[in-house]
Design a protein around this motif. Structure first.
Motif, PDB file in Angstrom:
ATOM      1  N   GLU B 205      -2.846   9.488   3.921  1.00  0.00           N
ATOM      2  CA  GLU B 205      -1.530   9.584   4.723  1.00  0.00           C
ATOM      3  C   GLU B 205      -1.502   8.447   5.806  1.00  0.00           C
ATOM      4  O   GLU B 205      -0.704   7.876   5.873  1.00  0.00           O
ATOM      5  N   VAL B 206      -2.733   8.558   6.541  1.00  0.00           N
ATOM      6  CA  VAL B 206      -2.832   7.449   7.532  1.00  0.00           C
ATOM      7  C   VAL B 206      -2.873   6.080   7.104  1.00  0.00           C
ATOM      8  O   VAL B 206      -2.199   5.168   7.373  1.00  0.00           O
ATOM      9  N   MET B 212       3.162   1.367   5.604  1.00  0.00           N
ATOM     10  CA  MET B 212       4.582   1.292   5.617  1.00  0.00           C
ATOM     11  C   MET B 212       5.121   1.496   7.249  1.00  0.00           C
ATOM     12  O   MET B 212       6.204   0.614   7.195  1.00  0.00           O
ATOM     13  N   GLY B 213       4.365   1.207   7.956  1.00  0.00           N
ATOM     14  CA  GLY B 213       4.594   1.023   9.424  1.00  0.00           C
ATOM     15  C   GLY B 213       4.511  -0.356   9.781  1.00  0.00           C
ATOM     16  O   GLY B 213       4.930  -0.976  10.769  1.00  0.00           O
ATOM     17  N   GLY B 231      -1.235  -3.672   7.738  1.00  0.00           N
ATOM     18  CA  GLY B 231      -1.493  -2.341   7.489  1.00  0.00           C
ATOM     19  C   GLY B 231      -2.321  -1.935   6.553  1.00  0.00           C
ATOM     20  O   GLY B 231      -3.215  -0.857   6.684  1.00  0.00           O
ATOM     21  N   LEU B 232      -2.354  -2.857   5.662  1.00  0.00           N
ATOM     22  CA  LEU B 232      -3.373  -2.624   4.317  1.00  0.00           C
ATOM     23  C   LEU B 232      -4.479  -2.731   4.746  1.00  0.00           C
ATOM     24  O   LEU B 232      -5.608  -1.820   4.309  1.00  0.00           O
ATOM     25  N   SER B 233      -4.846  -3.803   5.793  1.00  0.00           N
ATOM     26  CA  SER B 233      -6.316  -3.853   6.277  1.00  0.00           C
ATOM     27  C   SER B 233      -6.689  -2.536   7.063  1.00  0.00           C
ATOM     28  O   SER B 233      -7.769  -2.334   6.800  1.00  0.00           O
ATOM     29  N   ASN B 290       1.608  -1.906  -2.293  1.00  0.00           N
ATOM     30  CA  ASN B 290       2.305  -0.909  -3.330  1.00  0.00           C
ATOM     31  C   ASN B 290       1.510  -0.025  -3.934  1.00  0.00           C
ATOM     32  O   ASN B 290       1.597   1.226  -4.174  1.00  0.00           O
ATOM     33  N   SER B 291       0.476  -0.960  -4.560  1.00  0.00           N
ATOM     34  CA  SER B 291      -0.423   0.095  -5.464  1.00  0.00           C
ATOM     35  C   SER B 291      -1.262   0.927  -4.760  1.00  0.00           C
ATOM     36  O   SER B 291      -1.539   1.962  -5.125  1.00  0.00           O
ATOM     37  N   TYR B 292      -1.800   0.705  -3.516  1.00  0.00           N
ATOM     38  CA  TYR B 292      -2.225   1.558  -2.494  1.00  0.00           C
ATOM     39  C   TYR B 292      -1.336   2.721  -2.235  1.00  0.00           C
ATOM     40  O   TYR B 292      -1.967   3.926  -2.305  1.00  0.00           O
TER      41      TYR B 292
END
Lengths: 199, 391
Positions: B205-206, B212-213, B231-233, B290-292
């Motif tokens: 969730e984090v 998404m943030g 955010g993905l990083s 999105n896959s994440y």
């Protein structure tokens, strides 16, 4: 002597176990007994062992083994799901004896227990004359590094079964790689008991 | 010029011969139509990226399916042309290795919802001609398995010798046993669980909140916009922390104690910061945000305890090898022990080992020596029972 006694004990256990039966070996070590039973009796056998090193040796022999403490969880096995539950030289390392044996008799129709007799004459003499914790060929570890935490004799075990109302169906005694018939509590180095619940 | 080509060829073969690798490999693709998902939604077109190594025997009973972890892909062994880094499980797969390509036919495919060749949120929706993004339907682990089953059938295989994988790969192994137990002789779930726990879901969730943030996420519709989702990083950095252990981080990052400057500039002062930033940044080049989101949700919903573990109506005979690692705190050993308990209660044949390791969850990729002793011997025995008797 130790190995020959154990070998004889394994052969005896193998003669007790029925062909193609379902067997659980608790404290199976490196799997020697399991392999013998699989080859001689074509049994469906599952082992439980606490030592990681021994797990690898079992897997190398192609055996099924669970890395776990037999003191921990025997309760997930179903009632009467094995024909034989074996404790071969592992009982003396069990913490919760009462609970483990109760579980064994719940899981297995018969329980085979092999253990060293701590009342053997050589141990008695060593303790009496040398005044030291016995170190023998059969029990080679010193007090500080022995894996054994239970020091029981044949008499102790028989009394225990009587108290718990466990039925002893067969018993065998071994000394110097031969079967021993007279005064086993004094002369036998190893004992094998087959027990079951009283019906 | 001629000799340099010969040299490189020579080099290639030396690598193949002396390092026990499957050598140069290629990703292949298999397409099919109308995949009905667990939630009833239909994916009109599905493409599956997969790789195979070794040879399928005459009886087609020496096939092993490798299932990959969260951010893995179909490339689990050998080298892609021009690449220096091998596939993600090179230590375990190859000639003479645990998954011995001289004996077994190894298959690995990218999961549904992923971003390494198999249909996922970054794929184009045939109905609209644009990327699915967040219009991609919700998927669960069971849907991934359904796709893999299609691939297995396409390859002409009726029953797999084994399904094996770690982490999310281990979940897929268990899902296989739930969904198609008759199609497998054995299963090797490594560093897995039978049900995601609140702690695992919390970390996911984090990661999702970080993605998404990020304003560049744009509700998932960021394709063709040349924007980076930092955010993905961050999600990846957090992931890496959970894959290691206190001890492994200490031994990896203890070099050079930096001195504080007069003013903090909040750069990566410590080794561990540099490492995480580097891992976070390079992740952007190979993974889709999105896959994440989709895959982490699929992991969160994973639960083979319900309705009951292993179907009641089928006569199941699968040999299990369950492996966990002592220092793994993301998928702790007790969760593998729970799997063993479930199997015991089902009277299944099971071997379990909790391998001593300080690497944390990553151990399933790093403890190749111990894993090889277990997996190699386990498969050997199976091979002699299943494959030799018919040959």
């Amino acid at each position: 002597m130790k190995n020959k006694n154990i070998l004889l004990s394994h052969l005896k256990i193998s003669s007790i176990v029925k062909e193609k039966s379902k067997v659980l070996d608790l404290g199976c070590g490196n799997g020697d007994l399991m392999l013998l039973l699989e080859q001689n009796k074509k049994v469906n056998i599952q082992g439980v062992e606490i030592s990681e090193k021994a797990i690898y040796e079992c897997v190398e022999k192609g055996l099924c083994v669970i890395h776990s403490d037999i003191d921990g969880d025997l309760n997930s096995y179903l009632d009467n799901s094995f024909d034989f539950v074996i404790l071969s030289h592992s009982l003396q390392q069990v913490k919760r004896i009462d609970e483990v044996l109760k579980q064994c008799l719940r899981i297995g129709k018969k329980v085979i227990i092999a253990f060293p007799n701590f009342a053997h004459i050589s141990l008695r003499l060593s303790l009496f004359f040398r005044g030291r914790a016995p170190v023998t060929k059969c029990l080679p570890s010193r007090w500080n590094n022995t894996p054994n935490i239970r020091f029981l004799s044949i008499k102790d075990f028989e009394l225990f079964c009587k108290e718990k109302e466990y039925k002893i169906v067969e018993k065998y005694f071994i000394t110097n790689s031969r079967f021993c018939y007279a005064f086993p509590n004094l002369f036998a180095q190893q004992a094998i008991f087959v027990i079951e619940k009283k019906h | 010029m001629h000799s340099s080509a010969q040299d490189s060829n020579y080099l290639k073969w030396s690598i193949v011969l002396f390092t026990k690798t499957v050598g140069i490999v290629q990703t292949k693709y298999f397409n099919f139509k109308n995949l009905v998902l667990s939630n009833g939604k239909i994916l009109a077109q599905v493409s599956v990226a997969y790789e195979t190594y070794g040879t399928l025997n005459k009886y087609k009973n020496n096939a092993i399916l490798i299932t990959h972890a969260f951010t893995g892909d179909a490339h689990c062994a050998g080298y892609h042309e021009g690449d220096e880094k091998p596939g993600w499980w090179e230590t375990m797969i190859g000639p003479g290795k645990a998954f011995d390509t001289n004996k077994y036919f190894i298959i690995c495919s990218n999961v549904l919802g992923g971003c390494a060749g198999t249909t996922g949120p970054s794929s184009k929706n045939p109905q609209t001609g644009t990327e699915y993004a967040t219009d991609f339907p919700a998927i669960v682990i069971s849907d991934m398995i359904k796709v893999q089953k299609k691939l297995i059938e396409f390859l002409g295989i009726k029953k797999l010798l084994c399904v094996a994988g770690g982490s999310m790969g281990g979940m897929q192994v268990l899902q296989w046993a739930m969904d198609y137990p008759e199609m497998m002789y054995s299963a090797i779930p490594i560093a897995a669980t039978s049900k995601s726990t609140p702690q695992q879901i919390a970390f996911n969730e984090v990661g999702r909140q970080a993605i998404m943030g990020d304003s560049n996420w744009q509700k998932g519709h960021y394709y063709n916009k040349d924007v980076k989702n930092n955010g993905l990083s961050v999600a990846r950095m957090l992931g890496h922390i959970t894959y290691m252990s206190d001890i492994s981080m200490k031994s990896k990052f203890s070099k050079g104690e930096p001195e504080p400057n007069e003013k903090f500039d909040f750069n990566a002062d410590f080794e561990v910061e540099k490492y995480l930033r580097h891992r976070g940044t390079t992740f952007l080049d190979r993974f889709d945000a999105n896959s994440y989101l989709y895959l982490s949700k699929a992991i969160d919903y994973f639960n083979v305890q319900k309705p009951n573990f292993l179907p009641e109506d089928k006569n199941i005979d699968i040999k299990f090898l369950v492996i966990s690692f002592e220092s793994d705190w993301l998928y702790p050993a007790y969760q593998s022990e729970e799997i063993v308990k479930l199997l015991k209660a089902k009277s299944q044949k099971v071997t379990y080992c909790n391998i001593h390791s300080t690497y944390g969850h990553d151990a399933f990729l790093l403890e190749a020596k111990d894993e090889t002793r277990l997996v190699g011997n386990f498969l050997n025995k199976l091979y002699s029972e299943v494959c030799s008797s018919e040959e």
